[in-house]
Design a protein around this motif. Sequence first.
Motif, PDB file in Angstrom:
ATOM      1  N   ALA A 126       0.815  -1.212   0.000  1.00  0.00           N
ATOM      2  CA  ALA A 126       0.000   0.000   0.000  1.00  0.00           C
ATOM      3  C   ALA A 126       0.851   1.266   0.000  1.00  0.00           C
ATOM      4  O   ALA A 126       0.523   2.252  -0.669  1.00  0.00           O
ATOM      5  CB  ALA A 126      -0.933  -0.003   1.204  1.00  0.00           C
ATOM      6  N   LEU A 179      -3.759   2.987  -5.889  1.00  0.00           N
ATOM      7  CA  LEU A 179      -4.547   2.127  -5.016  1.00  0.00           C
ATOM      8  C   LEU A 179      -5.992   2.174  -5.519  1.00  0.00           C
ATOM      9  O   LEU A 179      -6.511   3.252  -5.821  1.00  0.00           O
ATOM     10  CB  LEU A 179      -4.481   2.581  -3.559  1.00  0.00           C
ATOM     11  CG  LEU A 179      -3.107   2.494  -2.880  1.00  0.00           C
ATOM     12  CD1 LEU A 179      -3.179   3.097  -1.473  1.00  0.00           C
ATOM     13  CD2 LEU A 179      -2.626   1.058  -2.819  1.00  0.00           C
ATOM     14  N   ALA A 209      -3.478  -2.750  -4.639  1.00  0.00           N
ATOM     15  CA  ALA A 209      -2.281  -1.962  -4.926  1.00  0.00           C
ATOM     16  C   ALA A 209      -1.791  -2.331  -6.321  1.00  0.00           C
ATOM     17  O   ALA A 209      -1.794  -3.509  -6.688  1.00  0.00           O
ATOM     18  CB  ALA A 209      -1.198  -2.256  -3.887  1.00  0.00           C
TER      19      ALA A 209
END
Length: 247
Positions: A84, A90, A222
């Motif tokens: 992340a 994202l 991600a």
Amino acid sequence: MNAKVDELSLPEIDVEEFRKVVRSRRSVRRFTDEPIPDAVLEDCLELATLAPNSSNLQPWEFYVVKTPELRGKLAEACLGQNAATTAPVLIAIVARPDTWRRHAQLALDEWPKDEKLPPIVEKYYKKIAPLHYNQGPFGLLGAAKKTAGLAVGLARPVPRGPYSVNEMKVWATKSTALAAQNLMLALRAHGYDSCPMEGMDECRVKKLLNLPSKGLVTMVLAAGRRAENGVYNSQYRFDQKTLVHYL
């Protein structure tokens, strides 16, 4: 890039190229800071929405986060995982168990203009879907349908649900997960990678992205270019004899 495949004249497919995509897809934990081109990202998202789904009601939404400040906050809500914090993009993949009514109407409104709408399709979206997916106030209609299904099911096969709000959540999540897999494979086919993250504070993710209250964050994906140290270990799977059963 977005050329539509003619379903009546299927293209030749190289299974080895597909095998390379599937086998090289890994849950990548570290990414480079190279951005994903907008055209690539848009193509991957389009391919994601081509996933099979229940009654073509497409119960999903994708929230793409690229701005550094918001991405940093979202990474924190994803418990600060390396995937992340290092990914340039994202994507919150959200299941929508509550959009079926609106999407049933869209299925009719957006039927291909050069094709005649079959009466059975019109009947399904206007009459059957509203009965099948509607749970009614306090879930009372769902409970009644379950009782009727149990009775009729003694004599013949019948659909077993969804009969409750919770079963609608499962219904939406199953289709959304298929779209997520399409997205991950599309990214790999373009030379990029991903990591699906369930480890997150969903309440914080929903508040941060101002998501619909009834939306379910199936995962935060991600995405980016794989770093040299992005894969932590060799891939392995259990013996197929344990999981695959031929009857």
